[in-house]
Design an enzyme around this catalytic site. Structure first.
Site, PDB file in Angstrom:
ATOM      1  N   CYS A   2       0.833  -1.132  -0.011  1.00  0.00           N
ATOM      2  CA  CYS A   2       0.003   0.174  -0.008  1.00  0.00           C
ATOM      3  C   CYS A   2       0.979   1.164  -0.083  1.00  0.00           C
ATOM      4  CB  CYS A   2      -1.215   0.195   1.414  1.00  0.00           C
ATOM      5  SG  CYS A   2      -2.137  -1.291   1.082  1.00  0.00           S
ATOM      6  N   ARG A  27       3.909  -0.213  -4.877  1.00  0.00           N
ATOM      7  CA  ARG A  27       3.381  -0.786  -3.365  1.00  0.00           C
ATOM      8  C   ARG A  27       2.081  -1.556  -3.397  1.00  0.00           C
ATOM      9  NH1 ARG A  27       6.657   1.547   0.379  1.00  0.00           N
ATOM     10  NH2 ARG A  27       5.517   1.078   2.005  1.00  0.00           N
ATOM     11  N   ASN A  98      -1.540   2.480   5.649  1.00  0.00           N
ATOM     12  CA  ASN A  98      -0.588   1.548   5.051  1.00  0.00           C
ATOM     13  C   ASN A  98      -0.202   0.570   6.273  1.00  0.00           C
ATOM     14  OD1 ASN A  98       1.559  -0.139   3.873  1.00  0.00           O
ATOM     15  ND2 ASN A  98       3.009   1.370   4.368  1.00  0.00           N
ATOM     16  N   GLU A 478      17.166 -17.585  -7.268  1.00  0.00           N
ATOM     17  CA  GLU A 478      16.913 -16.108  -7.984  1.00  0.00           C
ATOM     18  C   GLU A 478      16.330 -16.274  -9.108  1.00  0.00           C
ATOM     19  OE1 GLU A 478      16.612 -11.955  -7.846  1.00  0.00           O
ATOM     20  OE2 GLU A 478      16.336 -13.540  -6.119  1.00  0.00           O
ATOM     21  N   LYS A 482      12.875 -14.849 -10.258  1.00  0.00           N
ATOM     22  CA  LYS A 482      12.690 -13.780 -11.124  1.00  0.00           C
ATOM     23  C   LYS A 482      11.693 -13.995 -12.595  1.00  0.00           C
ATOM     24  CE  LYS A 482      13.672 -10.872  -9.808  1.00  0.00           C
ATOM     25  NZ  LYS A 482      14.405 -11.275  -8.539  1.00  0.00           N
ATOM     26  N   GLU A 485       7.974 -14.535 -10.637  1.00  0.00           N
ATOM     27  CA  GLU A 485       7.076 -13.501 -10.583  1.00  0.00           C
ATOM     28  C   GLU A 485       6.525 -12.556 -11.676  1.00  0.00           C
ATOM     29  OE1 GLU A 485       9.173 -11.105  -7.626  1.00  0.00           O
ATOM     30  OE2 GLU A 485      11.018 -11.382  -8.800  1.00  0.00           O
ATOM     31  N   LYS A 600       6.078  -4.113  -3.941  1.00  0.00           N
ATOM     32  CA  LYS A 600       7.391  -3.920  -3.996  1.00  0.00           C
ATOM     33  C   LYS A 600       7.949  -3.905  -2.377  1.00  0.00           C
ATOM     34  CE  LYS A 600      11.600  -2.756  -5.578  1.00  0.00           C
ATOM     35  NZ  LYS A 600      12.312  -3.674  -6.082  1.00  0.00           N
TER      36      LYS A 600
END
Length: 605
Positions: A2, A27, A98, A478, A482, A485, A600
């Site tokens: 948020c 966000r 938030n 990783e 990547k 996602e 994020k």
């Protein structure tokens, strides 16, 4: 998770709030809303979906006023719809939030027994209803009485219909910044939406509340006594929040990696040595360490896992990579002989912050690696190492990951030298070789067309595996993260040796397997594992240093990258995986910077 924005000044608030929400959308982008105060009346527009949906509705409305608040949502309580979107209102108040109010059900039930009704399913709606109940003309007193009842985390922006010349904010456990302008002031969840208007900011601490007018900011501590706050200069330029000539922030941020890795390394090295100025721990502290825990979430955990192998090989100390959300619930053996390293891009990651608190309470030495100097984790740890990645907007981290890895490697060298666990010669070679990383990353970026072609070939797969040993296993995790996602392909990273212990049953004709081989030491065994899946019909794509290419001719596709010493190779190895993930998602036509269900900064547990 948020994002909130607030404005007061001489300009029309709606356009400023909308632009701010666009810069905060990473966000959360389940829904958005704006409330503007005009002639003591609240005007509210909300919309489900991305901010562009809100923008369309605002174009059909007539919001006027120079005071307002806005919100972009990542849903926690209640579905992603217009009713649950913020701001939430009562007769006199509009609130954006938030965080999470953990005791909202108890509060809601109590208010309902008093005859107060609710429209949404959210935890946030109890806040304006409590403010209304506690309001008798003094907004600060209403806030003071309300926040005493709230359990959990919150950053709140508040406007009141009786106060046309001011708005309010308060925080606990969620980030909140006040932007100081000329005849205008702002609040925001982070610095990105402020960069277009001001480089001056006040960073709010937990328990603090502020009353903000166009020309003045008054900040109060937890007892509501007014305090003096330092105005700090934001170092970032507004271009940090712009895509420039790139189609997506993620690609821009990948191409920024040579520069930010160079800057981050320069900040912690000098004349062939790893240097950490004002380190509070001395040689005796590091020699007496019994173990190191490296704690993070998502990509930060993968950085820790790669570094775990390096700490054990180079610094000769037991090291453990831990998920932050699991660390605090395990009976982890922690005492004053332990070092806990917390890694977080935002410095506000809720699970990592909780792990840091626990580590300190148990007596451990703590070091943080974050990208935001005024963040909660940076301030709470005994020592903070700031990465110089700059603003990272894409949800999928790239440049922040690379900066975290390179400075953590330098910390490993520093600790190894303090413990006399590695020679001065090795340390100097490693530091000097690290200075070559930016150029080597640039050489990988020149392979973009090769990776685009590969992406077109594999874009329609629905499952794949990333396989590697030792540090390559960390990079495999990783690479898988990547790709999954942003492309929504079901993929997972495994130790190459583990695939045959059950999971090889999933391998069938044309299953795509990515093999990672970063050094000659790992070559023969990993090749053997990859040959096993090839025999079952898998399509194997190998990523390896240029010097190993001649040993890999049996595989369908080999992507090479410049050689380095094994200690540093993962920093190069990860770059083609980032590019590949980007181009696969691009070929699939997906929202690369804003993948579904993700945000994020994860500021709730």
């Amino acid at each position: 998770m948020c994002g909130i924005i607030g404005y007061i000044g001489k300009s029309e608030a709606t356009g400023i709030l909308l632009q701010g929400l666009k810069n905060l959308e990473y966000r959360g982008y389940d829904s958005g809303g704006i409330a503007v105060l005009n002639r003591n009346k609240l005007q509210v527009v909300k919309a489900k979906g991305e901010i562009k949906c809100l923008e369309e509705k605002l174009g059909k409305s007539n919001l006027k006023g120079s005071l307002g608040i806005g919100h972009t949502r990542w849903a926690t309580h209640g579905k992603a719809n217009e009713i649950n979107a913020h701001p939430h209102c009562s007769k006199h108040f509009a609130v954006v939030h938030n965080g999470i109010i953990e005791n909202y059900k108890e509060i809601k039930e109590s208010l309902a027994m008093s005859g107060i009704t609710f429209e949404s399913e959210t935890d946030t709606e109890v806040i304006p209803k409590l403010l209304e109940l506690n309001y008798s003309g003094d907004v600060l007193q209403a806030i003071r009485k309300t926040v005493k009842l709230l359990e959990g985390s919150y950053a709140l922006g508040i406007i009141c219909t009786d106060h046309m010349e001011s708005f309010y904010c308060t925080k606990k456990g969620s980030p909140l910044i006040i932007g100081i302008g000329e005849d205008e002031n702002f609040i925001a969840s982070d610095i990105n939406p402020l960069l277009h208007y001001t480089n001056n900011a006040v960073y709010m601490e937990d328990g603090e509340t502020a009353e903000i007018t166009a020309n003045h900011v008054a900040v109060f501590d937890s007892s509501f006594a007014e305090i003096k706050k330092e105005i700090k200069t934001i170092q970032l330029h507004k271009s940090a929040a712009d895509k420039g000539d790139f189609e997506h922030f993620m690609l821009k941020e990948i191409y920024e990696e040579p520069a930010v890795v160079k800057a981050s390394l320069h900040s912690v090295t000098d004349d062939g040595d790893a240097v950490f100025t004002d380190m509070p721990f001395g040689e005796a502290d590091f020699k007496n360490l019994s173990r190191i825990y490296i704690v993070g979430c998502g990509s930060a955990y993968h950085v820790g896992l790669i570094a775990k192998y390096n700490f054990e090989k180079v610094a000769k100390i037991p090291a453990f990579a831990e998920y932050a959300g699991e660390f605090r619930y395990a009976d982890t053996v922690i005492d004053e002989s332990c070092l806990v390293i917390i890694i977080s891009q935002s410095g506000e990651t809720a699970d990592s912050l909780a792990a840091l608190k626990q580590a300190k309470e148990m007596g451990a030495k703590t070091i943080s690696i974050v990208n935001v100097p005024e963040s909660s984790i940076a301030k709470m740890s005994h020592y903070n190492i700031l990465t110089l990645a700059g603003a990272e907007v894409a949800v999928a981290t790239t440049k922040a990951f690379s900066c975290q890895l390179c400075v953590l490697n330098m910390l490993c060298l520093y600790i190894a030298r303090q413990r006399n666990a590695c020679t001065e010669v090795f340390s100097e070679i490693a530091v000097n070789m690290s200075r070559l990383l930016p150029k080597k990353i640039e050489r990988v970026l020149l392979k973009a067309d090769e990776l685009k072609t590969l992406a077109k070939k594999i874009k329609d797969i629905d499952r794949c595996f990333f396989l590697g040993r030792n540090v390559d296993f960390g990079v495999s995790l990783e690479g898988a993260l990547k790709l999954k996602e942003i492309s929504y392909i079901d993929c997972v990273g495994y130790p190459a040796s583990e695939l045959k212990h059950g999971t090889i049953s999933l391998i069938e004709k044309d299953t795509v397997c990515f093999g990672l081989i970063s050094s000659n030491d790992l070559l023969s065994k990993t090749v053997s594992n990859l040959t096993e899946v090839t025999a079952r019909g898998a399509r194997v794509i190998v990523f390896a240093p240029e010097s190993l290419a001649e040993n890999l001719g049996q595989f369908e596709t080999v992507i090479t990258y410049p050689d380095s010493i094994p200690f540093l190779t993962p920093s190069i190895e990860v770059i083609p995986l980032q590019l590949l993930a980007y181009y696969v998602a691009y070929e699939r036509g997906l929202p690369i910077d804003k993948p579904r269900n993700l945000a994020k900064s994860v500021t709730v547990e």
